[in-house]
Design an enzyme around this catalytic site. Sequence first.
Site: not given
Length: 624
Positions: A312, A511, A515
């Site tokens: 990410d 995080d 996700d």
Amino acid sequence: MPALFMNGWFQLGAAAIVQFVVGLPFYFGAYNAIREKVFNMDVLVAVGTSAAFLHSHYTLFRGAASGGAEQPLYFETSAVVITAVLLGKLLESSAAVRALREAGGSGGTAASQATVIRAGQELRLPADQVRPGDDVLVREGEPLPVDGIVTQGEASVVEAMLTGESLPVDKAPGDPVWAGTTLASGQLRIRARAAGGATMVSRIYALVRQAQSSKTTIQRKVDQLAGWFVPLMMMLATATFAAWYVWLAPGDGERAMMSALAVLLAACPCALGLATPISLVIASGKLARQGVVVKEAGALERLALLDAIVVDKTGTVTEGKPRLTGMLAVQGSRSALLRNAAAAEADSAHPLARAIREAAAAAGLVPPKPAGASFLPGRGVEAAVDGRRFAVGNAAMADEQGWAKDERIAAFAAERERSGETVLYAAENGIAVGALAFADPVRPSSRGAVRRLRRSGLAVVLATGDREAPALAAAREAGIADVRHSMLPAQKLRLIEQLRAEGRRVGMAGDGWNDAPALAAADVGFAMGDGTDAAMGAGHIALLRSQLTGIGDALAISRLTMRNIRQNLAFAFAYNAVIIPFAACGMLKPWMAGTAMALSSVSVVGNALRLGPRLARLAGKERP
């Protein structure tokens, strides 16, 4: 009474104590295994040592009764086998305790007492009696007793036991702190968020214990192997007895019994049972010392096989602490736009929402309490603010809801995105009223971490919900060529599934709560330490330092650990392949077979214990 009998009587007493007192756990283990209709190492240990003991018992009393020639006794063989197996288990337990100590111990590194301020009075209380919301005072040199947020004071805190970083970290009001870390200088007043078993150090300890009690695929295969290996060896021992008694030494029951007994003692799969768990225990402890907490042992095994990693952007490649860099209000004032946006984002944990709230607080604005807030995954949030429906979201949300963006908003967004900033749009009652721009710098360590991952043979993919321009800017700075932008949580999940369908072993690092689905679907999910509880719960490995460098550390350690496990298993199998035929052919006496079995177990444990220093050197050498 013959001297042999007196000596044999002493051996009998000593062996009986070892066999039926010290070796009692093996009998319980064998009984439980047979009751469950399975065979394990305890069954073979119990059968082999009992056969040696009972045969010697029979030989001793038969010789004493007949006054005949002296016959060899094998009491010491049964005692040596039990002692050797227990020694291996002791070494394994010692390694586990040491690993837990390296991972933060049982919480003993945190303060047992806390100075709590209640009604203006300082009270000394047991740390586990501190309640969330209490103000705790910590002075220089003291370990922190609770997790919390700094409310007053500035100080340096040593967080090595959590993150593996030895340099103190400066703390100021608003910064998070954790129990078990130590105040190197200064004094802090902390608003407690968690105490006792709810602190981060206690959760880490629980995760390490959970990982050490779980099993990898290799361990499960070894257990399955023991399930057929044990009865096979018992049948081989029976066949050995029959072959010697009928063909090789007809009628010589003593010779046949010694060969069969040697097979039983040599075949004990103790080394197989020790080959995997000790290495995993050591590796999980070393990783925790580096700020990498493995939640299940199987993740460490899968990690060694990864060939692709999806990361990410916000909070993973970047700092995850964006700041508001600009605003455009096309209706009303900039202050009203910021105030309403902070109200709508009041309950959001997203980094951009935090940046909006921090900017409003810095401007002295007091947002009203929102009502009926609804969060749209990967898009934004809507809430009732002062009786009007106020929404903050990205371009995807603006397009879906048909907000009319005038030319000024479009020009503002295009200019900010060209410079790599992220833009959110604001709408009131379905009409765009402004835009907010944010900058989130790439972590200084990200480029080196990505380069290290690529050197290790991993393809690195950036998958973010952000727009193309800021996504490409962050990827370019981090050295990532494969970029997937404007992705919703479901699209990230499909990306993971697509890569796995292509035969790739995929890791995912993130995080945010958006996700979590991709983290759970990946072969190995890395939850960044600053992430939400949903991400931490879905990930298989937690990175407490919130840096991609932790993935490189974990990858290198996992590969070395799996190599060590394969060495242990190869040694154990080679030992059985060589020794058992010698025992069946009558070339080994029972005490020799028992000693060889003990030495093989100790050798496997010793090879596993070599892993600790090698992992420590590897972690330091490989870090960019």
